[in-house]
Design a protein around this motif. Sequence first.
Motif, PDB file in Angstrom:
ATOM      1  N   TYR A  87      34.424  45.044  52.933  1.00  0.00           N
ATOM      2  CA  TYR A  87      34.994  44.278  51.817  1.00  0.00           C
ATOM      3  C   TYR A  87      36.432  44.736  51.648  1.00  0.00           C
ATOM      4  O   TYR A  87      36.696  45.941  51.581  1.00  0.00           O
ATOM      5  CB  TYR A  87      34.240  44.504  50.504  1.00  0.00           C
ATOM      6  CG  TYR A  87      34.975  43.866  49.345  1.00  0.00           C
ATOM      7  CD1 TYR A  87      34.819  42.519  49.065  1.00  0.00           C
ATOM      8  CD2 TYR A  87      35.887  44.600  48.581  1.00  0.00           C
ATOM      9  CE1 TYR A  87      35.545  41.912  48.047  1.00  0.00           C
ATOM     10  CE2 TYR A  87      36.611  43.997  47.567  1.00  0.00           C
ATOM     11  CZ  TYR A  87      36.443  42.656  47.306  1.00  0.00           C
ATOM     12  OH  TYR A  87      37.162  42.053  46.312  1.00  0.00           O
ATOM     13  N   ASP A  94      40.269  43.723  49.560  1.00  0.00           N
ATOM     14  CA  ASP A  94      40.988  42.988  48.517  1.00  0.00           C
ATOM     15  C   ASP A  94      42.479  43.196  48.785  1.00  0.00           C
ATOM     16  O   ASP A  94      43.136  43.964  48.091  1.00  0.00           O
ATOM     17  CB  ASP A  94      40.574  43.541  47.152  1.00  0.00           C
ATOM     18  CG  ASP A  94      41.167  42.757  45.996  1.00  0.00           C
ATOM     19  OD1 ASP A  94      41.608  41.621  46.215  1.00  0.00           O
ATOM     20  OD2 ASP A  94      41.196  43.302  44.872  1.00  0.00           O
ATOM     21  N   SER A 152      38.623  39.069  49.778  1.00  0.00           N
ATOM     22  CA  SER A 152      39.032  38.398  48.543  1.00  0.00           C
ATOM     23  C   SER A 152      40.437  37.830  48.697  1.00  0.00           C
ATOM     24  O   SER A 152      41.312  38.459  49.304  1.00  0.00           O
ATOM     25  CB  SER A 152      39.002  39.379  47.361  1.00  0.00           C
ATOM     26  OG  SER A 152      37.690  39.575  46.897  1.00  0.00           O
ATOM     27  N   TRP A 185      34.324  32.754  43.193  1.00  0.00           N
ATOM     28  CA  TRP A 185      34.009  33.723  42.137  1.00  0.00           C
ATOM     29  C   TRP A 185      34.739  33.334  40.854  1.00  0.00           C
ATOM     30  O   TRP A 185      35.954  33.167  40.843  1.00  0.00           O
ATOM     31  CB  TRP A 185      34.435  35.139  42.572  1.00  0.00           C
ATOM     32  CG  TRP A 185      34.399  36.151  41.460  1.00  0.00           C
ATOM     33  CD1 TRP A 185      33.394  36.367  40.585  1.00  0.00           C
ATOM     34  CD2 TRP A 185      35.444  37.073  41.114  1.00  0.00           C
ATOM     35  NE1 TRP A 185      33.730  37.381  39.717  1.00  0.00           N
ATOM     36  CE2 TRP A 185      34.977  37.835  40.005  1.00  0.00           C
ATOM     37  CE3 TRP A 185      36.712  37.338  41.634  1.00  0.00           C
ATOM     38  CZ2 TRP A 185      35.744  38.820  39.417  1.00  0.00           C
ATOM     39  CZ3 TRP A 185      37.473  38.335  41.046  1.00  0.00           C
ATOM     40  CH2 TRP A 185      36.998  39.064  39.952  1.00  0.00           C
ATOM     41  N   HIS A 200      36.389  34.481  38.098  1.00  0.00           N
ATOM     42  CA  HIS A 200      36.931  35.789  37.729  1.00  0.00           C
ATOM     43  C   HIS A 200      37.372  35.861  36.272  1.00  0.00           C
ATOM     44  O   HIS A 200      37.692  36.940  35.766  1.00  0.00           O
ATOM     45  CB  HIS A 200      38.102  36.158  38.643  1.00  0.00           C
ATOM     46  CG  HIS A 200      39.357  35.380  38.389  1.00  0.00           C
ATOM     47  ND1 HIS A 200      40.383  35.856  37.621  1.00  0.00           N
ATOM     48  CD2 HIS A 200      39.734  34.156  38.812  1.00  0.00           C
ATOM     49  CE1 HIS A 200      41.358  34.963  37.591  1.00  0.00           C
ATOM     50  NE2 HIS A 200      40.993  33.924  38.298  1.00  0.00           N
ATOM     51  N   GLU A 255      38.588  32.819  42.024  1.00  0.00           N
ATOM     52  CA  GLU A 255      39.176  33.325  43.260  1.00  0.00           C
ATOM     53  C   GLU A 255      38.181  33.066  44.379  1.00  0.00           C
ATOM     54  O   GLU A 255      37.043  32.643  44.138  1.00  0.00           O
ATOM     55  CB  GLU A 255      39.491  34.819  43.147  1.00  0.00           C
ATOM     56  CG  GLU A 255      40.644  35.123  42.204  1.00  0.00           C
ATOM     57  CD  GLU A 255      40.968  36.606  42.113  1.00  0.00           C
ATOM     58  OE1 GLU A 255      40.301  37.404  42.818  1.00  0.00           O
ATOM     59  OE2 GLU A 255      41.867  36.965  41.342  1.00  0.00           O
ATOM     60  N   ILE A 278      36.406  34.312  48.273  1.00  0.00           N
ATOM     61  CA  ILE A 278      36.068  35.387  49.199  1.00  0.00           C
ATOM     62  C   ILE A 278      35.634  34.740  50.505  1.00  0.00           C
ATOM     63  O   ILE A 278      34.571  34.105  50.567  1.00  0.00           O
ATOM     64  CB  ILE A 278      34.944  36.290  48.663  1.00  0.00           C
ATOM     65  CG1 ILE A 278      35.321  36.896  47.310  1.00  0.00           C
ATOM     66  CG2 ILE A 278      34.623  37.406  49.661  1.00  0.00           C
ATOM     67  CD1 ILE A 278      34.210  37.705  46.661  1.00  0.00           C
ATOM     68  N   LYS A 323      38.551  44.933  40.526  1.00  0.00           N
ATOM     69  CA  LYS A 323      37.373  44.081  40.702  1.00  0.00           C
ATOM     70  C   LYS A 323      36.189  44.691  39.959  1.00  0.00           C
ATOM     71  O   LYS A 323      36.059  45.915  39.858  1.00  0.00           O
ATOM     72  CB  LYS A 323      37.035  43.946  42.188  1.00  0.00           C
ATOM     73  CG  LYS A 323      38.045  43.125  42.966  1.00  0.00           C
ATOM     74  CD  LYS A 323      38.030  41.674  42.520  1.00  0.00           C
ATOM     75  CE  LYS A 323      38.940  40.795  43.360  1.00  0.00           C
ATOM     76  NZ  LYS A 323      40.375  41.024  43.098  1.00  0.00           N
ATOM     77  N   CYS A 381      28.333  41.320  47.125  1.00  0.00           N
ATOM     78  CA  CYS A 381      28.696  41.209  48.541  1.00  0.00           C
ATOM     79  C   CYS A 381      27.856  42.161  49.397  1.00  0.00           C
ATOM     80  O   CYS A 381      27.391  41.787  50.485  1.00  0.00           O
ATOM     81  CB  CYS A 381      30.180  41.504  48.732  1.00  0.00           C
ATOM     82  SG  CYS A 381      31.299  40.291  47.967  1.00  0.00           S
TER      83      CYS A 381
END
Length: 555
Positions: free
Chosen positions: A74, A76, A142, A170, A172, A188, A190, A336, A344
């Motif tokens: 993952y 970002d 992301s 997502w 957010h 947002e 992903i 986050k 995730c």
Amino acid sequence: MPTLEFKGKQHIYAHHLTVPYSPLVVDPQKSHPPAASADDAELVPDDNLIIHGDNLRALKALLPRYAGKVNCIYIDPPYNTGNEGWIYNDNVNSPMMKQWLEDNSPVDNEDLERHDKWLSMMWPRMQLFHELLTQDGVIFVSIDDNEQAHLRALMDEIFGEENFLATLIWQHRTGRSNNARRFSNQREMIHVYRRSPEVDYIRVARSAALDDTYSNPDDDPNGPWTSASYVNPATKEKRPNLVYDIANPHTGSRVSHPTHAWKYSYETHLEHVRDERLYWGADGNMRYPRLKNYLRNATGIVPIDLTLSAESGTTDAGTRLLNSIFDSTDVFPNPKPVDLIAHCIRVSDGVERSLQEGSTIILDSFAGSGTTAHATLALNNEDGGNRRFILVECEDYADSITAERVRRVIGGVPEAKDKALKAGLGGSFTYCTLGDPFDAESLLNGEGLPDYETLAVFLLHTAAGLSLEPDALRTARNDQRFYRTETTDYYLYYEPDIEWLKGDEAMLTPERAKQIQAVGKPATVFGAGKYLSQRELTEMGITFCQLPYELFKGG
């Protein structure tokens, strides 16, 4: 397939191959729990890692140990909104690329080439992510609208368009910004890709809310159930093999649908009747039956590409939690939420893997405030799992924020509302920095020589693409043979001592060559030199690789 073109691509296309290898150097005092002394500063093979250093060099440093072993990534990365002021600082070899970047940093909203620079930054990192993932691994990235289209095209090219799995949406934030001139953004994205088609089936655990939809109004001995329609969306003309009469046991009448077929074959229907799975309503007078599905038989569910704030949290929720952990405000901008990263990880956990040995490894090389580590520890605490995290953070707050957050959630946050977090999630981590890059000069002048295990692990990855923990070498090392596969033995004549490297001990002598030949197995030998020609060695089944040339070549 169309390819992505951007300024600088020709200079960084293979940049990930030229990034020099740097060993990981343990900081015993910043690790948790801290080591008693510098003598204990060793990488623990099965420990979590937090690495402070440039994330491109850190990814390269991970390859010898973790290539093909990371199950879930993952990240970002910077969204490139034009407000971050981020600086492209990769040491690209091309003089033209260096000059272009030097003339156009930092990257800001007025920079007309900021998308090209962003892609130039992401390209080599994405290449290394691809190498680190297992064949059944999954990567989550992301992003927002500034770069999401470019990112999708970049990942299509590196991972393959056929390995795109989904774009998660997502939510957010829940509020509406009346300061927006046109649309108020609440979501947002992903992007989710797999390493290979081995990821073919994904199921995630059921939620308690979903289980609560089951009930048992008729005291069925099989327990709580819910029902599904028995009527097929297809018409009788399209599915004539699924057309038959059904007997209602309560009224004695024969039932058929006027236009549509049933969902199941007649043979399967008879099994449903035998198992008393048809539901005709509380009074037995429903027009068409429904099929009972029991909670006790319920398994995982397919994930969806929409994750709402109620289940994955918001940016505001992430900020509030982080502030409560540090008992402060403005700790880190827009972190986050833990629930999003945990979601995730659960999706990655839901991959049907043919073989799962050891612990699941989760990597985040834009670690920020450390949410990925927090989510990993929280899930382990929740279900007794054995997931491990690897975080990389290049900024100065790697210790004061990233690692400090992990220390606090491990030990417990007194003011936390969550009971588990208040008591402490448990765990440990090893804190590392990046050592000096390996190069030919270090072996020539004797400065900064790596230890035997570190060099052997690196050379094994360079020569055979194998990833291995140094501890495995210590048990395998035998007369400079440090590793063996079914087809090849690997030898390294080396000690981190410049005088030793100048002597015969570092050479492949005829006597040693005969000993290796006597084993009766092809061998790859690394050393400072040899006293036989390669033609002679080839006849003996030996491939010789000279240091420091092979070391430099491998970088």
